[in-house]
Design a protein around this motif. Sequence first.
Motif, PDB file in Angstrom:
ATOM      1  N   ALA B 246       0.834  -1.201   0.000  1.00  0.00           N
ATOM      2  CA  ALA B 246       0.000   0.000   0.000  1.00  0.00           C
ATOM      3  C   ALA B 246       0.865   1.246   0.000  1.00  0.00           C
ATOM      4  O   ALA B 246       1.987   1.233   0.511  1.00  0.00           O
ATOM      5  CB  ALA B 246      -0.917  -0.005   1.211  1.00  0.00           C
ATOM      6  N   LEU B 247       0.312   2.296  -0.547  1.00  0.00           N
ATOM      7  CA  LEU B 247       1.094   3.527  -0.622  1.00  0.00           C
ATOM      8  C   LEU B 247       1.049   4.301   0.691  1.00  0.00           C
ATOM      9  O   LEU B 247       1.987   5.000   1.037  1.00  0.00           O
ATOM     10  CB  LEU B 247       0.576   4.401  -1.760  1.00  0.00           C
ATOM     11  CG  LEU B 247       1.029   3.947  -3.146  1.00  0.00           C
ATOM     12  CD1 LEU B 247       0.329   4.730  -4.219  1.00  0.00           C
ATOM     13  CD2 LEU B 247       2.540   4.103  -3.275  1.00  0.00           C
ATOM     14  N   SER B 248      -0.066   4.165   1.382  1.00  0.00           N
ATOM     15  CA  SER B 248      -0.137   4.870   2.659  1.00  0.00           C
ATOM     16  C   SER B 248       0.798   4.195   3.652  1.00  0.00           C
ATOM     17  O   SER B 248       0.701   2.993   3.891  1.00  0.00           O
ATOM     18  CB  SER B 248      -1.568   4.833   3.182  1.00  0.00           C
ATOM     19  OG  SER B 248      -1.571   4.708   4.579  1.00  0.00           O
ATOM     20  N   PRO B 249       1.717   4.922   4.218  1.00  0.00           N
ATOM     21  CA  PRO B 249       2.697   4.295   5.099  1.00  0.00           C
ATOM     22  C   PRO B 249       2.062   3.629   6.315  1.00  0.00           C
ATOM     23  O   PRO B 249       2.497   2.568   6.748  1.00  0.00           O
ATOM     24  CB  PRO B 249       3.602   5.448   5.538  1.00  0.00           C
ATOM     25  CG  PRO B 249       3.087   6.674   4.912  1.00  0.00           C
ATOM     26  CD  PRO B 249       1.912   6.354   4.071  1.00  0.00           C
ATOM     27  N   GLN B 250       0.983   4.258   6.783  1.00  0.00           N
ATOM     28  CA  GLN B 250       0.347   3.705   7.973  1.00  0.00           C
ATOM     29  C   GLN B 250      -0.268   2.349   7.659  1.00  0.00           C
ATOM     30  O   GLN B 250      -0.099   1.373   8.384  1.00  0.00           O
ATOM     31  CB  GLN B 250      -0.729   4.684   8.413  1.00  0.00           C
ATOM     32  CG  GLN B 250      -0.945   4.710   9.893  1.00  0.00           C
ATOM     33  CD  GLN B 250      -2.080   5.676  10.234  1.00  0.00           C
ATOM     34  OE1 GLN B 250      -2.526   6.461   9.395  1.00  0.00           O
ATOM     35  NE2 GLN B 250      -2.531   5.603  11.455  1.00  0.00           N
ATOM     36  N   LEU B 251      -0.976   2.334   6.530  1.00  0.00           N
ATOM     37  CA  LEU B 251      -1.629   1.094   6.126  1.00  0.00           C
ATOM     38  C   LEU B 251      -0.593   0.022   5.852  1.00  0.00           C
ATOM     39  O   LEU B 251      -0.735  -1.127   6.281  1.00  0.00           O
ATOM     40  CB  LEU B 251      -2.464   1.377   4.875  1.00  0.00           C
ATOM     41  CG  LEU B 251      -3.356   0.246   4.401  1.00  0.00           C
ATOM     42  CD1 LEU B 251      -4.403  -0.046   5.450  1.00  0.00           C
ATOM     43  CD2 LEU B 251      -4.026   0.615   3.083  1.00  0.00           C
ATOM     44  N   GLN B 252       0.472   0.413   5.184  1.00  0.00           N
ATOM     45  CA  GLN B 252       1.503  -0.563   4.856  1.00  0.00           C
ATOM     46  C   GLN B 252       2.124  -1.132   6.125  1.00  0.00           C
ATOM     47  O   GLN B 252       2.317  -2.333   6.258  1.00  0.00           O
ATOM     48  CB  GLN B 252       2.568   0.089   3.991  1.00  0.00           C
ATOM     49  CG  GLN B 252       3.555  -0.913   3.449  1.00  0.00           C
ATOM     50  CD  GLN B 252       4.694  -0.250   2.706  1.00  0.00           C
ATOM     51  OE1 GLN B 252       5.042   0.884   2.985  1.00  0.00           O
ATOM     52  NE2 GLN B 252       5.266  -0.968   1.758  1.00  0.00           N
ATOM     53  N   GLN B 253       2.411  -0.253   7.054  1.00  0.00           N
ATOM     54  CA  GLN B 253       3.030  -0.695   8.289  1.00  0.00           C
ATOM     55  C   GLN B 253       2.131  -1.703   8.995  1.00  0.00           C
ATOM     56  O   GLN B 253       2.576  -2.764   9.421  1.00  0.00           O
ATOM     57  CB  GLN B 253       3.299   0.520   9.186  1.00  0.00           C
ATOM     58  CG  GLN B 253       3.828   0.198  10.567  1.00  0.00           C
ATOM     59  CD  GLN B 253       5.233  -0.359  10.520  1.00  0.00           C
ATOM     60  OE1 GLN B 253       5.970  -0.122   9.574  1.00  0.00           O
ATOM     61  NE2 GLN B 253       5.600  -1.130  11.533  1.00  0.00           N
TER      62      GLN B 253
END
Lengths: 478, 926
Positions: B246-253
């Motif tokens: 995912a591009l959103s860092p929060q979602l990716q994390q």
Amino acid sequence: MTYFRGVSGGKMAAPMEVAVCTDSAAQLWSCVVWELHSGANLLTYRGGQAGPRGLALLNGEYLLAAQLGKNYISAWELQRKDQLQQKIMCPGPVTCLTTSPNGLYVLAGIAENIYLWEVSTGNLLVILSRHYQDVSCLQFTGDSSHFLSGGKDCLVLVWSLCSVLQVDPSRTPSPRHVWSRHTLPITDLHCGFGGPLARVATSSLDQTVKLWEVSSGELLLSVLFDVGIMAVTMDLAEHHLFCGGSDGSIFQVDLCTWPGQREKSFQPEQDSGKVFRGHRNQVTCLSVSIDGSVLLSGSHDETVRLWDIQSKQCIRTVTLKGPVTNASIMLAPVSMLSSDFRPGLPLPHFNKHLLGAEHGDEPHRGGFTLRLGLHLQGSEPSHQQRAEQLHAVMSSTMEKVGAGGQAGDAPGPVLAATPAPWPLTPSLHRASWAARTSCGSGWPSWRTRCGTCARSTATCSTSPRASSPGRPSEPAPG
Amino acid sequence: VHFVQRRVPFSDSTRGVFVGTRVMSAVRQVQGPRGSVAFQGVEGLLREAPPAPAPGCPTWDPLRSLLPCCPHLTPSPHSILGVTELRGSGGGVCSGPASALARWPASSGARLPLRVVTGYFLVRFEGLCLLSLLVGESPTEMFQQHCVSWLRSIQQVLQSQDPPPTMELAVAVLRDLLRYAAQLPTLFRDISMNHLPGLLTSLLGLRPECELSALEGMKACMTYFPRACGSLKGKLASFFLSRVDALSPQLQQLACECYSRLPSLGAGFSQGLKHTESWEQELHCLLASLHSLLGTLYEGAETAPVQYEGPGVEVLLTPSEDGDAHVLLRLRQRFCGLARCLALMLSSEFGAPVSVPVQEILDVICRTLSISAKNISLLGDGPLRLLLLPSIHLDALDLLSALILACGGRLLRFGALISRLLPQVLNAWNLGRDTLSPGQERPYSTVRTKVYAVLELWVQVCGASAGVLQGGASGEALLSHLLSDISPPADALKLRSPRGSPDGGLQAGKPSAPKKLKLDMGEAVAPPSHRKGDSNANSDVCAAALRGLSRTVLMCGPLIKEETHRRLHDLVLPLVMGVQQGEVLGSSPYTSSHCRRELYRLLLALLLAPSPRCPPPLACALQAFSLGQREDSLEVSSFCSEALVTCAALTHPRVPPLQSMGPACPTPAPVPPPEAPSPFRAPPFHTPGPMPSVGPMPSVGPMPSAGPMPSAGSMASAGPMPPTRPGPPATANHLGLSVPGLVSVPPRLLPGPENHRAGSNEDPVLAPSGTPPPPIPPDETFGGRAPRPAFVHYDKEEASDVEISLESDSDDSVVIVPEGLPSLPPPPPSGTTPPPVAPAGPPTASPPVAAKEEPEELPAALAGPGVRARGARCARGARCARAGGARCAHTRRRVRPSLQRPQRGCVTTEDKSLASSHGICSFSRH
């Protein structure tokens, strides 16, 4: 390991110092553990006879004992006293044994070679053959970064673990320092605290004890005695040096007195107040309690004695069945006292052949067996952190839901009556939260301050512009 | 009040409690000062709720209307429980309170319409707020009793169409609930069997805009109920995998965190695999995928790509869509996600011991880090690949630090590799760094910062065995990178260098006289103020480098080569002084207080862990810390205060108490003989020509250290100083500042002279010469040149000087023997009666009187400022008072009494040079 110790700190009332002793007869047991101050026999480990300087605690979970004259090392799980758990086969009789304080490496002196095993894989990483006679004693520095070996060839070698491990196979690893000032075989060595800054005391049959410095490799002090010295130790603060003589006397050398001399000789008649007398045969091992008040000594006269260092009086004598080979004082690990303890890691199979060598040993995959996430112990968010997080979620929810509602079809008068769309702007939220948490305990303290003036806090939040973070606890006007 | 009288269904509904009644009665009964924490919480929570619009109006909020009384409620959570059940659960129950609410405003303010509109959500929201408090603060029995119904309520919220913020709150409550529920075995079993799969299914079915909440919820389920999640492992895996890039860092994390927990799901044997096996399998799959991604990303740019040969199969990622423009970005995002998963697998907790394939992980790290920007062609999408490379390297470094964290000291075998890898990455990202003007962040500082962070971690984990900076080409390279990132930008340095001259130093205690500084600034190219830039540019990388370096020095200091120590001294000491005088500030990283603190930390490390052959900069450090103590930044000043405490322990080592040695021991006096200069302190230079001919003078230069020095007595017999004029104002005081600390460490415990011989032979200037060497311009010595002779050549003799009687006294000049020199010849007897000469032998002769300052105060006052200063300073023992001579032996002060200054405020540059070359010898080695 620290993890388990941490657990123990909670359970036990006070740290318990125990004496761990072995004798070379081992008729009933090979190793006995007794409480230092009461003398109560706590437990025994059975199977085989441990050789001198051949007892070591691995990782606070296993007890290793190099067998006298046999080519294996016994390993007990600390909590299962009576069953011999595992035999680590070695290429020859083990003359001395030690483990690194961080529990990652096992060192054994086998004839004139030093074998280094890695505990997490069981691989035999390196064989050091620099001594040209039997290795008599081995010890790690407290931070596991260096180890020292003393041999019958009168040499004491200081090895840096990292250079030993990283040397390429084509070159033989070389010690960091070679201390060759002793003229007869080394009998014992003791390494003080401080890792690379530590001081090391070595004793020898040449009737001297020498004090060295690991960082520079310098000889700091040499004390000459009338008899050969068989054992040496220091207290933790390194105020005194205790030297066990071959005649049964134990000599105390004060390290912090003046005049300081680089060479000195110990005259028993002159320093009569510094001799512990009682053993009838040579002293083989010495150990000092943590507070530096009590000295434990084992001797070939088959007794272990406990001394008061201040008065030089013998407090207790324990008679074993044979010449004492090991006696040491240690803080009892949890696993020793609680029988429901399980080691965190299984003891690996220790390879007999060098890593990378083409031998018949079962090939280990390169993986390290270990427990993951131990460094995270104790880093869970605290209550206040969690409360803050929750509060943040709540505030954002309120903000969004409230704003959404208002954007919908809130009647005009309401808006007029409440000029601010919602009580606090985010920054004010934070500020007020900070004010609250700064009271120490979060909500409650806030509450106690403003409990009586819910109205006033309400007024404050109606007009965020007027309310500075420092003011919300203003007393109510009415 | 209608509302509160509503009957609330309880789980033990037989009791049929009237919540409201209970609340009210509780309110009535208990008006004591102690309130329930829960209610206080509620109040605090709702403090921000819309207040009454008009001052006279009562608050309308139902909860709020309860709340003024609530703090006095006894903990009767049943009452809140009722409220919660009433309002928190959705559906039919909720309609009740909503209608109940509708009746409320009749008596309240004008906010009502708004409330009714948003009432539904708010009610649910308030319920959730209350529930969150209940979950946290209810006692065990109550929690056990109601947990399942609470869980159901939350599940209903999750299945509803509530807006994302409500979901977020619901999931936050759910996490707490699960955390506590997992601690109670019966509850654990019940939830595992009956509720968890349903809960997970509802989480999986959450709307896309609630994705974050869904992941949070799943993470909580997987953390606290890993076994029960086993049945849905496949579904979960694909859910997470599709969000790993995912591009959103929060979602990716979050997706990565969840993905990394997958192996611990299910029972001990799930699908025929043990947890540990599935962990290892997963790890290998990730490794295989990383290798293949890397191959695709940097096809052709790798010189000799390492091929993965492990058992892993590639993770099935959703095939990338055709959009060719973004394919590289997508690949990079995947690489990042998978590397993060791998790092998280290594660094998060796992129930059973696992076998970490270190070699394979290091392989992928090395492969990534060895991709060099130089090999990437600039044709086609080459530039894009090039642009992505730093972030790829960052991911690899993150992976490396996770590996270090997981394996700790076991990685020692690979230590050489790691310490080669770090300078290699620094080299790779060293392009175009020198062309920038100060105030501009240098390129690639993120990667460099990360490298230094890895270095620090490595040393933290391995301590002295880390083997960093201990020679070799890689050590040298690393050192030069560290130094370059620590050094302030070039033109800031220019300001510093031309300051001071011999007489400039003589002028005043402030070598940075403002006039002089201005002049220098005029010469500088362009005033930094006229430039665009950040004042604290490069402070991150500088702080990281300082941290890494100070940690390394602290842990491995004695193992680091003397030469390296010298280089560090030469950089750090002037830098500290410059920073304190505000010279290097401008737009250097040291405008940031964080960097300054790290600089002090490095100085402390240099002091605490010196090379055995290079004396630590004790005097300078003392000076620097005491100046730093006065900084405005609390961060810096508090660190300096701490450091000074440490220094105090160094300069005043504790002597073991007499008592512990027992009365039977013929213990010598506890105070060491003050005169015996330890060989360690023997300065590496020689006294000028005529000196050796003086009588009791022992051999100069490095001395054999056996026994007390024969000079002990002679020094003590120096006559009292005639009080004189204040003395030259500036330079004269400087030597007095470098008070050595080594007073009580027995000389035999210190290494012999051979240690220092090497050092003294290095500089030809130090060889004995016929005449006293000329004074050295202070900044020359201090600015990083080799140590110089510490003799101060005074053109004029002054009354306060103690003249050393030299037999061939042809010169008018006076030789002042600085502190640290072995001894002084006996001065010519002056008019006053000399005090009794102390015996040269061991100090047993002198009673160990703990001399205080008071007894000396009177004679000192009579004698004049010089003596008083001496007396006041020397609180060490009676010996000194009796000696009363030219020199106080304990503090080894300089001869000239006027050297005394009320405080250690200022060091002249000369002093610095002296201190850096000699005074430092005073480091206590114990």
